[in-house]
Design an enzyme around this catalytic site. Structure first.
Site: not given
Ligand SMILES: Nc1ncnc2c1ncn2[C@@H]1O[C@H](COP(=O)(O)OS(=O)(=O)O)[C@@H](OP(=O)(O)O)[C@H]1O
Ligand SMILES: [Mg+2]
Ligand SMILES: [Mg+2]
Ligand SMILES: [Mg+2]
Length: 455
Positions: A126, A223
């Site tokens: 990241d 991530t």
């Molecule tokens: N609690 C909660 N609710 C909703 N969304 C959240 C939550 N926590 C995190 N995030 C954000 O979701 C990003 C991951 O993408 P997705 O929404 O596609 O989820 S997943 O990876 O399929 O589970 C993830 O992006 P990254 O941090 O870049 O991985 C977050 O920004």
């Molecule tokens: Mg993140």
């Molecule tokens: Mg991210």
């Protein structure tokens, strides 16, 4: 200027500073096009703008039939073409960096994964991607012009007990940047110091907003998928006056052809028992990009090995699926139950007659899947109180829209990228569909199911 029909073909590229009239001009999407108009005064043909290849052919044949005096004026350079080219190249570099780190993260289990203050994971990748993309954008587009809003900060990385982590980031960034010429970009003259790498990360301090131009960067989206050896994306968007104008999505584990996904899954399940793949015979990942208003979205393979990125690197257009019958549609949603209510979408899927199992994919690869026509519906209903961040959606939204799809909140309103780092005012959740008809049905179904749900 007088041109006969035979010298015309040579003259046009010369005027436009290109080798050939068929040389791709704008990031591989447009071939030069010329629309012609006969002016009343001098009965000449004027080249007034750029068009697509098929129109080039029309133009060429009309010239052949009409060897009259021609006045040629150079067209305006395509808006955002430089930004798009740099952004795609930077994302290609980031994907290559991530692939290398993902293999090492998987083989060393989870020890390289850190927890942020909100308990969400962050890795060397990241920070390394954020530093690399920030440095490339600033160097290529001019430091003073470049404002970036990105997910990561330097707090965790600068803690005294994290010196090993910081060292790894600096090492990865320098290795990646030294490869820049392979991607058609300039490498730094000397290795970046630790302070310079930290500066590149913390330079991403834009707060967004309704005016001016800034980049929104999610260096590694999904991530969790990344550390689990699964799907993730590198997402970069350019936002101007509150509108997303460019979107680039790097999907290092999402092959050019959907059929290769199975191979990918098998590969990752047994990766620790395999030597790294040397085969260049399949395209393990892709980069998808679109410019607002172009009506086109493009995909190119990741470059691997010692190959050079020859612009536009066999880009091909992508389009959403034409399926508008929910019974035949595939819907995708976040993998993590904590990120979106699976029970709500399951009820909704049932109510509109969706028959296929949901495709649960980490990250903005879901947006890529819709844009490419691999799935038709994407829904995300985060728990009440969670505020979606713009970098998690900006690139995906413009790509789906230009590929022919529709993205709104559950109230049918466009997502608002003009309010800073969050998608303020989002009504319930996000709905992206392959077309307006399907979108309309899903919006109506959400309304019908919402009051009886516990969300
Ligand atoms: N609690 C909660 N609710 C909703 N969304 C959240 C939550 N926590 C995190 N995030 C954000 O979701 C990003 C991951 O993408 P997705 O929404 O596609 O989820 S997943 O990876 O399929 O589970 C993830 O992006 P990254 O941090 O870049 O991985 C977050 O920004
Ligand atoms: Mg993140
Ligand atoms: Mg991210
Ligand atoms: Mg994200």
């Amino acid at each position: 200027m007088t041109l006969n029909s035979l010298s015309l073909a040579a003259k046009i590229p010369q005027i436009l500073g290109q080798r050939s009239a068929y040389t791709p001009n704008y990031v591989g999407k447009f071939f030069y096009f010329f629309s012609c108009s006969r002016t009343h005064q001098n009965s000449s043909l004027q080249i007034v703008s750029l068009s697509k290849l098929n129109q080039t052919q029309n133009f060429t044949s009309s010239i052949m039939e009409d060897p009259k005096r021609l006045s040629l004026s150079s067209p305006e350079p395509e808006k955002y073409s430089k930004e798009m080219e740099v952004a795609v190249r930077a994302v290609q570099m980031a994907c290559s960096l991530c692939q290398k780190i993902q293999d090492s993260v998987i083989s060393k289990a989870t020890s390289q994964v850190q927890a942020k203050d909100d308990n969400s994971p962050v890795t060397v990748a990241d920070w390394s991607v954020q530093a690399t993309v920030s440095w490339i954008l600033s160097e290529s587009l001019g430091n003073t012009n470049v404002s970036i809003l990105a997910e990561e900060d330097v707090q965790t990385l600068s803690k005294a007990d994290k010196s090993g982590l910081l060292e790894a980031v600096v090492q990865n960034v320098n290795e990646c940047l030294s490869e820049a010429p392979r991607f058609g970009l300039k490498a730094p003259q000397m290795f970046l110091t630790t302070a310079e790498v930290l500066e590149a990360i913390s330079h991403c301090n834009s707060t967004g907003g309704p005016t001016g131009r800034f980049w929104a960067l999610d260096p590694v989206d999904g991530t969790l998928g990344f550390v689990r050896g699964d799907q993730y994306a590198v997402a970069l968007a350019l936002i101007e006056d509150g509108e997303v104008v460019l979107g680039v999505l790097g999907c290092p584990n999402y092959p050019m052809r959907k059929e290769w996904l199975n191979y990918h899954h098998r590969y990752h399940r047994i990766i620790s028992k395999l030597t790294p793949p040397t085969s260049e015979s399949w395209d393990k990942g892709c980069v998808i990009y679109a410019k607002k208003g172009s009506g086109e979205a493009w995909m190119q393979p990741l470059i691997r090995g010692q190959k050079k990125l020859v612009w536009p690197n066999s880009a091909r257009p992508v389009q959403v699926s034409s399926i508008d019958n929910p019974a035949l549609a595939t819907f995708c949603e976040p993998v993590e139950k904590a990120n979106s209510s699976h029970s709500f979408t399951a009820g909704l899927a049932h109510s509109v007659g969706l028959r296929t199992q949901p495709l649960r994919v980490y990250s903005m690869v879901k947006y890529a899947a819709i844009a490419r026509g691999d799935a038709e519906i994407f829904m995300k209903f985060a728990r009440a109180g969670y505020k979606e961040k713009i970098w998690d959606h900006a690139a995906g939204v413009v790509i789906i829209e230009e590929a022919g799809g529709v993205v709104t909140d559950a109230g049918g309103r466009p997502l608002d990228f003009s309010k800073g780092m969050y998608l303020e005012g989002l009504d319930r959740g996000i709905i992206a569909c392959a077309g307006a008809k399907l979108h309309d049905k899903i919006i109506k179904a959400v309304d019908a199911s919402w009051n009886s749900s516990s969300l």
